[in-house]
Every structure is written in structure tokens, then in C-alpha cells.
Design a protein around this motif. Structure first.
Motif, PDB file in Angstrom:
ATOM      1  N   ALA A 204       0.835  -1.197   0.000  1.00 44.43           N
ATOM      2  CA  ALA A 204       0.000   0.000   0.000  1.00 44.43           C
ATOM      3  C   ALA A 204       0.874   1.252   0.000  1.00 44.43           C
ATOM      4  O   ALA A 204       0.568   2.246  -0.662  1.00 44.43           O
ATOM      5  N   ARG A 205       1.968   1.187   0.734  1.00 40.93           N
ATOM      6  CA  ARG A 205       2.849   2.334   0.813  1.00 40.93           C
ATOM      7  C   ARG A 205       3.493   2.625  -0.545  1.00 40.93           C
ATOM      8  O   ARG A 205       3.567   3.762  -0.980  1.00 40.93           O
ATOM      9  N   ARG A 206       3.904   1.537  -1.224  1.00 46.09           N
ATOM     10  CA  ARG A 206       4.515   1.724  -2.548  1.00 46.09           C
ATOM     11  C   ARG A 206       3.506   2.316  -3.526  1.00 46.09           C
ATOM     12  O   ARG A 206       3.823   3.234  -4.283  1.00 46.09           O
ATOM     13  N   ALA A 207       2.291   1.818  -3.446  1.00 42.23           N
ATOM     14  CA  ALA A 207       1.259   2.320  -4.357  1.00 42.23           C
ATOM     15  C   ALA A 207       1.004   3.806  -4.104  1.00 42.23           C
ATOM     16  O   ALA A 207       0.923   4.609  -5.038  1.00 42.23           O
ATOM     17  N   ALA A 208       0.899   4.166  -2.810  1.00 45.25           N
ATOM     18  CA  ALA A 208       0.656   5.567  -2.459  1.00 45.25           C
ATOM     19  C   ALA A 208       1.814   6.435  -2.943  1.00 45.25           C
ATOM     20  O   ALA A 208       1.605   7.495  -3.545  1.00 45.25           O
ATOM     21  N   ALA A 209       3.045   5.964  -2.691  1.00 45.26           N
ATOM     22  CA  ALA A 209       4.221   6.734  -3.081  1.00 45.26           C
ATOM     23  C   ALA A 209       4.246   6.977  -4.585  1.00 45.26           C
ATOM     24  O   ALA A 209       4.563   8.073  -5.047  1.00 45.26           O
ATOM     25  N   ALA A 210       3.857   5.965  -5.340  1.00 45.88           N
ATOM     26  CA  ALA A 210       3.861   6.098  -6.796  1.00 45.88           C
ATOM     27  C   ALA A 210       2.843   7.148  -7.245  1.00 45.88           C
ATOM     28  O   ALA A 210       3.122   7.979  -8.110  1.00 45.88           O
ATOM     29  N   THR A 211       1.651   7.115  -6.606  1.00 44.32           N
ATOM     30  CA  THR A 211       0.625   8.095  -6.961  1.00 44.32           C
ATOM     31  C   THR A 211       1.125   9.519  -6.686  1.00 44.32           C
ATOM     32  O   THR A 211       0.991  10.408  -7.516  1.00 44.32           O
ATOM     33  N   LEU A 212       1.710   9.700  -5.482  1.00 45.38           N
ATOM     34  CA  LEU A 212       2.141  11.045  -5.095  1.00 45.38           C
ATOM     35  C   LEU A 212       3.285  11.536  -5.977  1.00 45.38           C
ATOM     36  O   LEU A 212       3.377  12.715  -6.290  1.00 45.38           O
ATOM     37  N   ALA A 213       4.161  10.633  -6.357  1.00 48.27           N
ATOM     38  CA  ALA A 213       5.308  11.035  -7.161  1.00 48.27           C
ATOM     39  C   ALA A 213       4.895  11.391  -8.586  1.00 48.27           C
ATOM     40  O   ALA A 213       5.588  12.132  -9.273  1.00 48.27           O
ATOM     41  N   GLY A 214       3.728  10.915  -9.001  1.00 53.60           N
ATOM     42  CA  GLY A 214       3.241  11.240 -10.341  1.00 53.60           C
ATOM     43  C   GLY A 214       2.695  12.667 -10.409  1.00 53.60           C
ATOM     44  O   GLY A 214       2.851  13.449  -9.473  1.00 53.60           O
ATOM     45  N   GLU A 215       2.043  12.987 -11.514  1.00 51.16           N
ATOM     46  CA  GLU A 215       1.583  14.357 -11.709  1.00 51.16           C
ATOM     47  C   GLU A 215       0.063  14.449 -11.686  1.00 51.16           C
ATOM     48  O   GLU A 215      -0.489  15.538 -11.817  1.00 51.16           O
ATOM     49  N   THR A 216      -0.588  13.319 -11.485  1.00 47.81           N
ATOM     50  CA  THR A 216      -2.044  13.329 -11.490  1.00 47.81           C
ATOM     51  C   THR A 216      -2.562  14.011 -10.238  1.00 47.81           C
ATOM     52  O   THR A 216      -2.058  13.754  -9.149  1.00 47.81           O
ATOM     53  N   PRO A 217      -3.565  14.868 -10.374  1.00 47.52           N
ATOM     54  CA  PRO A 217      -4.136  15.506  -9.187  1.00 47.52           C
ATOM     55  C   PRO A 217      -4.643  14.450  -8.220  1.00 47.52           C
ATOM     56  O   PRO A 217      -5.252  13.457  -8.653  1.00 47.52           O
ATOM     57  N   CYS A 218      -4.368  14.625  -6.931  1.00 52.16           N
ATOM     58  CA  CYS A 218      -4.893  13.689  -5.954  1.00 52.16           C
ATOM     59  C   CYS A 218      -4.942  14.369  -4.601  1.00 52.16           C
ATOM     60  O   CYS A 218      -4.381  15.441  -4.401  1.00 52.16           O
ATOM     61  N   LEU A 219      -5.654  13.736  -3.681  1.00 55.21           N
ATOM     62  CA  LEU A 219      -5.757  14.261  -2.325  1.00 55.21           C
ATOM     63  C   LEU A 219      -5.167  13.223  -1.393  1.00 55.21           C
ATOM     64  O   LEU A 219      -5.751  12.156  -1.201  1.00 55.21           O
ATOM     65  N   ALA A 220      -3.984  13.515  -0.842  1.00 57.91           N
ATOM     66  CA  ALA A 220      -3.347  12.590   0.085  1.00 57.91           C
ATOM     67  C   ALA A 220      -3.710  12.996   1.505  1.00 57.91           C
ATOM     68  O   ALA A 220      -3.513  14.142   1.895  1.00 57.91           O
TER      69      ALA A 220
END
Ligand code: ADP
Ligand code: MG
Length: 697
Positions: free
Chosen positions: A358-374
Motif C-alpha cells: 500500500a505504501r509503494r502504491a501511495a508513493a507512486a501516486t504522489l510522485a506522479g503528476e495526477t491531481p490527488c488528495l493525500a
């Protein structure tokens, strides 16, 4: 005796060169942060005694708290049965005699002798007659005139081996030589507008007061200067941030926000609408947002924060929403998931207890450029978490984070621009105090509750009422409601608190609350276990939640109507208020019961909670009682500290200082013009970071 320096006396002369200060005394003075003549002159009395507060011994009654001046007739040390040694003195004034006792302080024998005149204050008790047990005392010495009225006595902060009397003598001995060295450097018009005397007048008045009023007027000049400096720094920092224009200029596209507003099951309150408007104005402007959203528990901060998040996201940016505990982060993630479901947006949870995958998945999302709410804990600011395109950082319960953590959140850069910052606090403080404490922030206030909330009935009940209180809890639960029973952290030890809560849990389950569905929630449980317990409570499978303070900020259950708090005296008022905020969230009448036998002082303090439902009132009382340090937490600071001023008590003075600072900076932004240079120097001397803010050129 130390030789005098070749030069003449200046304010920078080390105290060792002053008559009456030898090497030993100089060492003691250091403990009071007195190194130079200036420091001695600025060692301001913290209190005054005068004839209006001094009582005649003959008029004292048991139970009173009083100040007397008396001459020592005799002294002695009495052992008690418990092995405690008590220093005792009999003192006399014109009206009579009384006994004074200092339990456990036999060494006072070396400091107090027959014929000494003492100024004493403390409670009068009954012990073979009236006896005063001093909270404070000042030895005025043998020649002091204890009988004269009208005399004002300055009480200085002292230290062991350096009595108030010695300090007073030292100041008195050098005052006439030092005062002429002090020059006023604030503009006369500013002093007049603030209604404070000049610096030399002020210093004379605080050290050699003709009346308490004159001393306090003198003190106000010194406090004004402190407040002025802090406001100058705040306003200057603010102006520089405005100039830098290094914020992201978001566009108010009204895409996600409009859909969100339409999908909300309620209408925003006026205060929420105003706050959203203020935030959007900041975000669409050229400067970075640095705004504090203040609102009582339940005022509806989350929804406002989500609006801000959506503005960032519809502009293609990422948002980080940081909370101080895992429980709170999880709760936010859940709430936000529900709120954003109609928009099809799912927040990304980032906490320390995520599994590796889960941590790897989250890290990948945040490192990308897609808008998201962490949404997460301080795990969001750890090394390995990188944001590809962070546009907004939201920090809930901001005072529970360290300065470094808050700063780290704002340090991410996207194309050279730093994210906007929205801080949130559920410890609302009065606006003018907020301006002093958080002066470089803009403040939005949620001073309106969402409609339909019933007040929470609050009561303090003694131990003798325990059976009745638990009977009440039982009836509430039998009527379909739910209850919390909360135990305090003992000496910050979750282990001890857990023991207390566990014992109580067993007693309650087998005794007064037998047959009800109880569960124990505490910090030692894993995040999944906590979550499971909370989910069962939320779903009604658990009726009574026995907990250590882990529930402080964690839970939002509308059907819970009773908050029973054990050892209420161990909680801060603001904490109690937060706990109370866990009930009264639904349509049914709710109750907050503080249970236990508490001392008279604690009872008085707790009465504030009983009497006030408004978080502002509670915070104000908490501030007055415990001071700023406690309310804002120890470690975080970043909050300015004051030696003389008290931002709460000196609220009006602080307002005047802020106005003066604004006028001054409008006129001379870097304080470089000759009439303001001295002030610039004072800032540089007293406040390190002023160097940067007021760098010349
Ligand atoms: P805070 O974080 O300020 O303590 P929350 O954001 O948790 O408060 O809001 C408390 C509750 O009030 C939530 O259940 C929320 O959905 C609800 N709420 C927020 N704003 C409104 C409103 N304008 N009208 C009705 N309910 C609201
Ligand atoms: Mg909240």
C-alpha cells in the motif's frame, strides 16, 4: 573586588564591574539572565505589594488568602510526626501576633532572623490558632519600616542565594547612574497614541514606584515595546511574502467545487461561506496562501478544507492533508471519502502503519503528476515521500506539529513555486491574540455552528454520585444511545493509563454496566484493531466505549450522547472541551459528566467547562489559567515568547502596538530612516531573525 574598567559606565558594562557585585554574586545574577547593567535595569519586578493589599494581622480570618507585613518576634524549627521539619516564625504588626509556618523548609533558619520585617502572602489556616503558610514571602530586612502605609514594594524574580532584598538593593544602588543612560527611541507621537510613558520614565516607575498604578503604566511602556517588535517582525515577514509573489496562481474554475456544493447534504453556514471565499481569494492571488482556519470543534472545518483541496485539484495540483494522529488521519480519510463520493474522488491514505504494498502504491501516486488528495500523518513529510505536483498543504490541529514538520510541508516545490498552506486549529483564540501569536498568518474564523445542534449539558459530580451517574449512563444506553468513558493519560504514560482503563473496564462490565456491550479502546492497539473497535462503536455493535484519550480527536458518532470523564482534573480545559465535542453531534440531547472528587482549585477550573459551551471562552480561560505554553504545546513553539508582555492580558495594548507597527512600516518599510534606526537596532539585538527581515539595502 573586581577592578573597574577604564571607560565610563554604559548599559553594556558587565555587572561584575558594578559596586556590590563580586564574582560569586555575578554567577548568581547569570542565573537570572543578568549579565550587563542593561539586564539589571530590565530586570522588572513581577509583582507589587502596597498598603492596599496588606492586611492587619488582627483582622485575618481562617480560610482567607492574605498579605501581611510583620516583624519577626521569634523563630524555631518543629519536627512533625511524619519526619517533616517545619520552620516557624511568630510575627507582629501594630494590631497583633500570628504564627507563620513553612513546612519542609528548615533551611529558612539561615535566612530569617529575629527583628527581620517580612512581607508574607498565603492562606490563613487553623492550627492551634491562626497560622499563615506563605506561598511567597519577602524579607524586607531589619531596618524596613513595616508599619508605614502607602509604601509600594517591588517584588523581583529572585534565585537561591540572591534574595529579593539583595536584588532590590542592587537595583536601587545603581538606578540613578543608569537611568540617564537610557534614551527614548520610539517616536513621541507613537507613545502618545499608545498612551504609555517614555522609556526612562517607565524604568524609573517600575523600579521606584510611587503607586502601583504608576508602576503598571511603566510596565505597559516596556510591554508595548515587546509587542511592537513582534508585530513589526510579523508585518515585515508578511510584506516580504507578498512581494515575493512566489505562490501558485490558481484559477477559480468552479468545476469540482460547484459539483461538490451541489452534492452536499447541507447548506454551508455563513462563516463557512466567508472562509471559503477568503481561501479562494488567497489561492487565486499571486502570493502564497498562509492562512489559519480557526473553529471550535464541530464548526465544520473539514468541509471548508475540502473546498480548498478541490480548487487545487481542478487546477491539476496535488493536495496533502496532514493530521496529528493515525486515528484522526483515518477519520478524515473516511469523512472525505464520503463527502467526495458524488465526485468520484477517492483520497489516498498515507500513514506509518500502511503495509509495504500500500505504501509503494501511495508513493507512486504522489510522485506522479495526477491531481490527488493525500490524507495522512507526519508520514507525509518523511524523506521517502515525494510529491510530483503539490499545490496545497492542509495541516489540521496545526499546533500539535513541530515547527519543522509544518515547514517541511510547505517546502515542496513545483516549477519553483511553493504550495499554499492552510492551517487548521480547533483551539480557537480571540482574534487579537491570534494576530499576536500567529501574526504572519491570515486568519479565517468559523464562529458559527452548523444549525440544529443541541447544547451539551455539562456537570461536575463527586465520587459519591458515581452509582447514580453510572445508573444514568445505563439508562441512556438502554434508551438506545451510546456512551464514552474516558481515562486520562497518567504522566503521559499510555501504559499506566491503560492499566487504569483496563481495571475500570472490568469493574464496569461486571458491575454497574453489566449486560451492556462494552469495549476498550487504547493506544496500544494496532491501527486495525482500533479501527475495528471504532467501526463497531460507530455501527452500534458497541454501546459503551471505555477509552484512554486516544478518542480525543478521533471519533464522530452521532448516536453517542454521554461523555463520562474520569479524573477530569488531569485534563486541560481545551482538552476537555475537545472531548465534549465528541457528543452532541446528533439530534438527541447530550451530556458531559466530569466525575471525581477534585480539590477546590481544580473545581474552580472545571467550572469553566460546566459554564461555557463556547470554545473561545474555554480557550480564553485556559490561557489565563495555564499560560500560552500549555495551550500551544511545549515542543512546537514557533509562538513568540514574551518577557514582560502577556498577549492575553495586554490585548488592548497589543492592538495599539499592531496599529503602530503598521503605520511605521507603511512609512519606512525597512526601518532605515534616521528616526527609526535605533528601533531597527533593538530588533536586531533582541530578535535574531530580524537581521534577515530588516536587512538594509
Ligand atoms: P470540525 O473539524 O470543525 O470539528 P467537522 O468538519 O468534523 O468539524 O464537522 C462536524 C460535523 O458537522 C460533520 O459531521 C459535518 O458533516 C457537519 N457539518 C459541517 N458543516 C455543516 C453545515 N453547514 N451544516 C450541517 N452540518 C455540517
Ligand atoms: Mg476536524
Amino acid at each position: 573586588m573586581t577592578p573597574r574598567p577604564a571607560g565610563r559606565l554604559t548599559l553594556e558594562t558587565p555587572v561584575t564591574y558594578l559596586t556590590g557585585v563580586g564574582p560569586r554574586r555575578a554567577e548568581l545574577l547569570k542565573r537570572l539572565n543578568i549579565f550587563t547593567a542593561r539586564d539589571l535595569l530590565w530586570h522588572i519586578p513581577h509583582r507589587y505589594e502596597d498598603a492596599t493589599t496588606v492586611r492587619r494581622i488582627a483582622t485575618l480570618r481562617v480560610g482567607e488568602d492574605a498579605t501581611v507585613i510583620g516583624t519577626v518576634v521569634s523563630t524555631g524549627i518543629l519536627p512533625t510526626r511524619k519526619g517533616l521539619r517545619v520552620f516557624q516564625a511568630v510575627v507582629r504588626d501594630a494590631s497583633g501576633l500570628m504564627e507563620v509556618a513553612w513546612p519542609g523548609q528548615p533551611w529558612l533558619e539561615r535566612q530569617i532572623a529575629k527583628e527581620d520585617v517580612l512581607l508574607l502572602s498565603g492562606p490563613v489556616r487553623f492550627f492551634h490558632g491562626r497560622q499563615l503558610t506563605p506561598r511567597e514571602f519577602v524579607n524586607l530586612g531589619k531596618d524596613a519600616d513595616g508599619t508605614s502605609g502607602g509604601r509600594v514594594l517591588a517584588v523581583y524574580g529572585a534565585t537561591e542565594g540572591l534574595s529579593v532584598k539583595v536584588l532590590r538593593g542592587l537595583v536601587e544602588a545603581h538606578l540613578d547612574a543608569l537611568l540617564p543612560l537610557v534614551e527614548e527611541y520610539l517616536p513621541t507621537s507613537m507613545l502618545a497614541a499608545a498612551g504609555v510613558p517614555t522609556l526612562p520614565e517607565a524604568l524609573a516607575a517600575v523600579h521606584r514606584p510611587t503607586s502601583v498604578a504608576a508602576a503598571l503604566a511603566g510596565r505597559s511602556r516596556l510591554a508595548f515595546e515587546e509587542l511592537l517588535c513582534v508585530h513589526l517582525l510579523h508585518r515585515r515577514a508578511h510584506a516580504l511574502a507578498q512581494q515575493a509573489q512566489d505562490g501558485i496562481r490558481f484559477t477559480n474554475r468552479r468545476d469540482l467545487t460547484t459539483r461538490f456544493r451541489a452534492a452536499l447534504p447541507f447548506a454551508l453556514t455563513g462563516a463557512q461561506t466567508r472562509s471559503v471565499r477568503e481561501i479562494v481569494a488567497d489561492m487565486t492571488g499571486p502570493c502564497r496562501m498562509h492562512r489559519l482556519l480557526q473553529g471550535d470543534v464541530g464548526a465544520g472545518k473539514t468541509v471548508v478544507a475540502v473546498f480548498a483541496a478541490l480548487v487545487a485539484m481542478e487546477n491539476g495540483y496535488q493536495v496533502a492533508f496532514m493530521a496529528p494522529t493515525e486515528l484522526l488521519a483515518e477519520q478524515h480519510a473516511r469523512t472525505i471519502t464520503t463527502l467526495l463520493a458524488p465526485l468520484g474522488i477517492v483520497p489516498v491514505l498515507v500513514t506509518g502503519s500502511l503495509g509495504a504494498a500500500a505504501r509503494r502504491a501511495a508513493a507512486a501516486t504522489l510522485a506522479g503528476e495526477t491531481p490527488c488528495l493525500a490524507v495522512g500523518t507526519h508520514a507525509l513529510v518523511q524523506e521517502r515521500v515525494r510529491f510530483g505536483r503539490l499545490g496545497l498543504a492542509i495541516i489540521d490541529e496545526q499546533h500539535r506539529f513541530g515547527v519543522d514538520q509544518r515547514r517541511a510541508m510547505g517546502e515542496h516545490r513545483t516549477e519553483g513555486r511553493r504550495p499554499d498552506v492552510l492551517l487548521m486549529s480547533a483551539t480557537p483564540i480571540p482574534r487579537s491574540l491570534a494576530l499576536t501569536v500567529y501574526g504572519d498568518l491570515d486568519v479565517s474564523l468559523l464562529d458559527e455552528r452548523p444549525p440544529g445542534r443541541l447544547p451539551v449539558t455539562t456537570a461536575l459530580r463527586p465520587e459519591s454520585a458515581r452509582a447514580r451517574v453510572l445508573g444514568f449512563v445505563r439508562r441512556q444506553v438502554e434508551a438506545g444511545r451510546q456512551a464514552y468513558v474516558v481515562y486520562p493519560l497518567v504522566e503521559d504514560s499510555e501504559k499506566v493509563a491503560l492499566k487504569a482503563a483496563t481495571t475500570a473496564f472490568e469493574e464496569l462490565s461486571s458491575g454497574p454496566l453489566a449486560g451492556l456491550r462494552l469495549a476498550l479502546l487504547h493506544g496500544k492497539l494496532s491501527s486495525e484493531e482500533k479501527d475495528a473497535v471504532m467501526r463497531r462503536f460507530r455501527d452500534g455493535a458497541i454501546e459503551v466505549l471505555v477509552a484512554t484519550t486516544v478518542i480525543e480527536v478521533g471519533i464522530d458518532v452521532a448516536n453517542a450522547t454521554v461523555m463520562l470523564i474520569e479524573h477530569p482534573e488531569r485534563f486541560g480545559l481545551s482538552q476537555l472541551h475537545q472531548l465534549r465535542g465528541r457528543v452532541g453531534r446528533g439530534a438527541a440531547e447530550s451530556f458531559c459528566i466530569l466525575l471525581g472528587d477534585v480539590g477546590p482549585e481544580a473545581a474552580e477550573r472545571l467550572q469553566v467547562i460546566v459554564d461555557h459551551e463556547d470554545g473561545f471562552e474555554v480557550a480564553r480561560a485556559d490561557l489565563a489559567l495555564r499560560g500560552m505554553g500549555d495551550l500551544f504545546g511545549e515542543r512546537q513553539s514557533g509562538v513568540p515568547t514574551f518577557r514582560i508582555a502577556d498577549p492575553l492580558k495586554d490585548e488592548a495594548l497589543s492592538d495599539r502596538a499592531r496599529e503602530a507597527a503598521e503605520r511605521l512600516l507603511a512609512d519606512d518599510p525597512a526601518l532605515t530612516r534616521p528616526p527609526h534606526r535605533r528601533l531597527g537596532e533593538v530588533l536586531r539585538r533582541n530578535y535574531g531573525r530580524a537581521l534577515e527581515l530588516f536587512r538594509v539595502g
